[in-house]
Scaffold this active site. Structure first.
Site, PDB file in Angstrom:
ATOM      1  N   HIS A 248      47.660  39.765  41.215  1.00 56.19           N
ATOM      2  CA  HIS A 248      48.324  41.065  41.275  1.00 56.19           C
ATOM      3  C   HIS A 248      49.562  40.285  42.369  1.00 56.19           C
ATOM      4  O   HIS A 248      49.356  40.755  43.279  1.00 56.19           O
ATOM      5  CB  HIS A 248      48.229  42.236  41.935  1.00 56.19           C
ATOM      6  CG  HIS A 248      46.497  42.579  41.159  1.00 56.19           C
ATOM      7  ND1 HIS A 248      45.418  43.203  41.360  1.00 56.19           N
ATOM      8  CD2 HIS A 248      47.120  42.978  39.590  1.00 56.19           C
ATOM      9  CE1 HIS A 248      45.131  44.036  40.135  1.00 56.19           C
ATOM     10  NE2 HIS A 248      45.937  43.763  39.266  1.00 56.19           N
TER      11      HIS A 248
ATOM     12  N   HIS B  25      39.869  38.834  38.412  1.00 55.47           N
ATOM     13  CA  HIS B  25      39.266  40.555  39.260  1.00 55.47           C
ATOM     14  C   HIS B  25      38.003  40.554  38.503  1.00 55.47           C
ATOM     15  O   HIS B  25      37.514  40.964  39.597  1.00 55.47           O
ATOM     16  CB  HIS B  25      40.337  41.259  39.250  1.00 55.47           C
ATOM     17  CG  HIS B  25      42.106  41.262  39.573  1.00 55.47           C
ATOM     18  ND1 HIS B  25      42.217  40.748  38.914  1.00 55.47           N
ATOM     19  CD2 HIS B  25      42.397  40.981  40.972  1.00 55.47           C
ATOM     20  CE1 HIS B  25      44.348  40.640  39.197  1.00 55.47           C
ATOM     21  NE2 HIS B  25      43.948  40.701  40.805  1.00 55.47           N
TER      22      HIS B  25
ATOM     23  N   HIS C 121      41.379  50.624  39.535  1.00 58.83           N
ATOM     24  CA  HIS C 121      41.761  48.867  39.976  1.00 58.83           C
ATOM     25  C   HIS C 121      41.343  47.597  39.382  1.00 58.83           C
ATOM     26  O   HIS C 121      39.569  48.565  38.829  1.00 58.83           O
ATOM     27  CB  HIS C 121      41.396  48.762  41.608  1.00 58.83           C
ATOM     28  CG  HIS C 121      42.359  47.296  41.667  1.00 58.83           C
ATOM     29  ND1 HIS C 121      40.962  46.241  41.481  1.00 58.83           N
ATOM     30  CD2 HIS C 121      43.170  46.673  42.253  1.00 58.83           C
ATOM     31  CE1 HIS C 121      42.403  45.178  42.031  1.00 58.83           C
ATOM     32  NE2 HIS C 121      42.872  45.828  42.902  1.00 58.83           N
TER      33      HIS C 121
ATOM     34  N   GLU D 237      39.593  45.087  39.337  1.00 59.75           N
ATOM     35  CA  GLU D 237      38.260  44.603  39.774  1.00 59.75           C
ATOM     36  C   GLU D 237      36.954  45.797  39.523  1.00 59.75           C
ATOM     37  O   GLU D 237      36.161  45.557  39.484  1.00 59.75           O
ATOM     38  CB  GLU D 237      38.110  44.245  41.503  1.00 59.75           C
ATOM     39  CG  GLU D 237      36.843  43.648  41.974  1.00 59.75           C
ATOM     40  CD  GLU D 237      36.964  43.160  43.391  1.00 59.75           C
ATOM     41  OE1 GLU D 237      38.158  42.822  44.216  1.00 59.75           O
ATOM     42  OE2 GLU D 237      36.531  43.081  44.163  1.00 59.75           O
TER      43      GLU D 237
ATOM     44  N   THR E 219      35.753  43.792  46.966  1.00 59.73           N
ATOM     45  CA  THR E 219      36.411  42.572  47.969  1.00 59.73           C
ATOM     46  C   THR E 219      37.337  42.792  49.163  1.00 59.73           C
ATOM     47  O   THR E 219      36.827  42.152  49.755  1.00 59.73           O
ATOM     48  CB  THR E 219      36.120  41.896  47.082  1.00 59.73           C
ATOM     49  OG1 THR E 219      37.266  41.459  46.672  1.00 59.73           O
ATOM     50  CG2 THR E 219      34.572  41.304  46.590  1.00 59.73           C
TER      51      THR E 219
ATOM     52  N   CYS F 146      35.552  40.366  50.843  1.00 61.44           N
ATOM     53  CA  CYS F 146      35.238  38.767  51.121  1.00 61.44           C
ATOM     54  C   CYS F 146      35.784  38.692  52.074  1.00 61.44           C
ATOM     55  O   CYS F 146      36.586  39.094  53.105  1.00 61.44           O
ATOM     56  CB  CYS F 146      36.304  38.399  49.601  1.00 61.44           C
ATOM     57  SG  CYS F 146      37.433  38.187  50.172  1.00 61.44           S
TER      58      CYS F 146
ATOM     59  N   SER G 144      45.744  45.268  46.139  1.00 59.06           N
ATOM     60  CA  SER G 144      45.013  45.537  47.052  1.00 59.06           C
ATOM     61  C   SER G 144      44.748  45.529  48.289  1.00 59.06           C
ATOM     62  O   SER G 144      44.811  45.939  49.425  1.00 59.06           O
ATOM     63  CB  SER G 144      43.358  45.702  45.667  1.00 59.06           C
ATOM     64  OG  SER G 144      42.838  46.512  47.139  1.00 59.06           O
TER      65      SER G 144
HETATM   66 FE1  SF4 Z   1      39.969  38.235  45.531  1.00 55.66          FE
HETATM   67 FE2  SF4 Z   1      38.713  37.257  48.569  1.00 55.66          FE
HETATM   68 FE3  SF4 Z   1      38.511  36.262  45.248  1.00 55.66          FE
HETATM   69 FE4  SF4 Z   1      40.951  36.519  46.938  1.00 55.66          FE
HETATM   70  S1  SF4 Z   1      38.702  34.875  47.405  1.00 55.66           S
HETATM   71  S2  SF4 Z   1      40.306  36.115  45.238  1.00 55.66           S
HETATM   72  S3  SF4 Z   1      40.576  38.405  47.787  1.00 55.66           S
HETATM   73  S4  SF4 Z   1      37.675  38.263  46.195  1.00 55.66           S
END
Ligand code: SF4
Length: 331
Positions: free
Chosen positions: A45, A78, A128, A130, A167, A197, A226
């Site tokens: 994004h 995503h 979204h 994801e 995440t 994450c 996001s």
């Molecule tokens: Fe998305 Fe986290 Fe993966 Fe990056 S590491 S693509 S922010 S889930």
């Protein structure tokens, strides 16, 4: 513009391991196939990244059925609904799924917990990419909540509850909703490490660390991002008196002065940060405020590695997504 004395750079900022992998994967598809290469949803994004790929012959689509039979097709970072992945593979299309492994982990948690009879309460942003892809893994078991008030409105079916999350939430939003779920339901299962994450939380920690040191914080990232929204929220909830959210240096207000902090979302190329610094033109060299050091690396999707092997090519792990984008932009 008043004088900017100093720039503090949040570290980590910008591309995460998942975005690095996805951007390099799509760049390889552009390398391997004549245009157009199709991509289901924006690969990440960020408007600058998608524009560079569009100029290189990538067509972003929201419906895999609109992709011609036999065409090369990438699925975005995503994550996609299972039925989208299945539909993509029909009609002889060459499909590479660039879903981030950390999103795949949440898909797996949804699948397992719903199979075990849990009601899955999923904290995410409605609509979204994801959230849509994750909820589609077990639509009958998953209930979306965005706020603590949404939790209070949930029915209690008597089944055990599994609490999972998008995440890229802000730590504060997640904590608030998690507390509400634990108040509302007796038995709640949630992963030992939350689904937020490492990249999301690390970038937020770095903003928190710089907030009291600066007169303003510039948060770089497209409106569709996001994790950048979450960064902006963390900055606005901090002690910092001024926060500006921009997509590119062109959006920078001309009245910033004193010490300016800069951070960028996980889908933002470093080039955009450097353009902002150049425009601010600080009196002193930029300094870094480091929350932690990231060394995560995600390999290219296996389907792509197989395609590369078939033509005798191998990806160089040291190549960065920023350098790949820079090359594409100059073509
Ligand atoms: Fe998305 Fe986290 Fe993966 Fe990056 S590491 S693509 S922010 S889930």
């Amino acid at each position: 513009m008043p004088a900017v004395t100093k720039v503090l750079l949040a570290e980590p900022r910008g591309f995460c391991a998942g975005v690095e992998m996805a951007v390099k994967a799509l760049a390889w598809m552009v390398e391997l196939y004549d245009p157009p290469v199709y991509c289901y949803h924006e690969i990440v994004h960020n408007r600058t990244v998608t524009r560079i790929f569009q100029q290189a012959g990538v067509v972003f689509v929201d419906d895999v059925d609109s992709v011609p039979p036999g065409a090369p097709l990438m699925l975005s970072a995503h994550g996609s609904a299972p039925e989208v992945v299945e539909a993509a593979r029909r009609h002889g299309r060459t499909v590479v799924n660039a879903v981030c492994p950390l999103v795949t982990k949440v898909h797996h948690e949804v699948k397992v917990r719903s199979r075990e009879g849990f009601d899955v309460v999923y904290v995410g942003h409605e609509g979204h990419d994801e959230a849509v892809g994750t909820m589609a893994v077990a639509p009958d078991s998953v209930r979306l909540v965005q706020t603590a008030a949404d939790v209070d409105a949930l029915e209690d079916s008597g089944r055990p509850v599994a609490l999972l999350a998008q995440t890229t939430l802000s730590l504060d939003d997640w904590a608030e909703v998690r507390e509400a779920v634990e108040r509302r339901f007796e038995k709640v299962w949630t992963p030992g490490r939350s689904d937020l994450c490492f990249a999301t939380t690390n970038r937020q920690m770095a903003v928190k660390a710089m907030a009291s040191l600066v007169d303003s914080i510039v948060v770089i990232g497209s409106r569709t991002s996001s994790n950048t929204d979450a960064l902006e929220l963390v900055a606005r909830n901090s002690q910092c008196p001024r926060v500006e959210r921009i997509d590119t240096a062109q959006d920078l207000p001309d009245d910033l002065g004193g010490i300016v902090g800069i951070t960028s979302g996980a889908s933002v190329p470093e080039q955009l940060v450097q353009e902002v610094i150049a425009l601010l033109d600080p009196a002193e060299p930029p300094e870094t405020v480091r929350a932690t050091t990231e060394d995560e690396y995600f390999p290219l999707p296996s389907a792509l590695r197989e395609l590369l092997a078939e033509v005798g090519l191998e990806a160089n792990r040291a190549t960065t997504a920023s350098s790949v984008l820079g090359r594409l932009a100059r073509r």
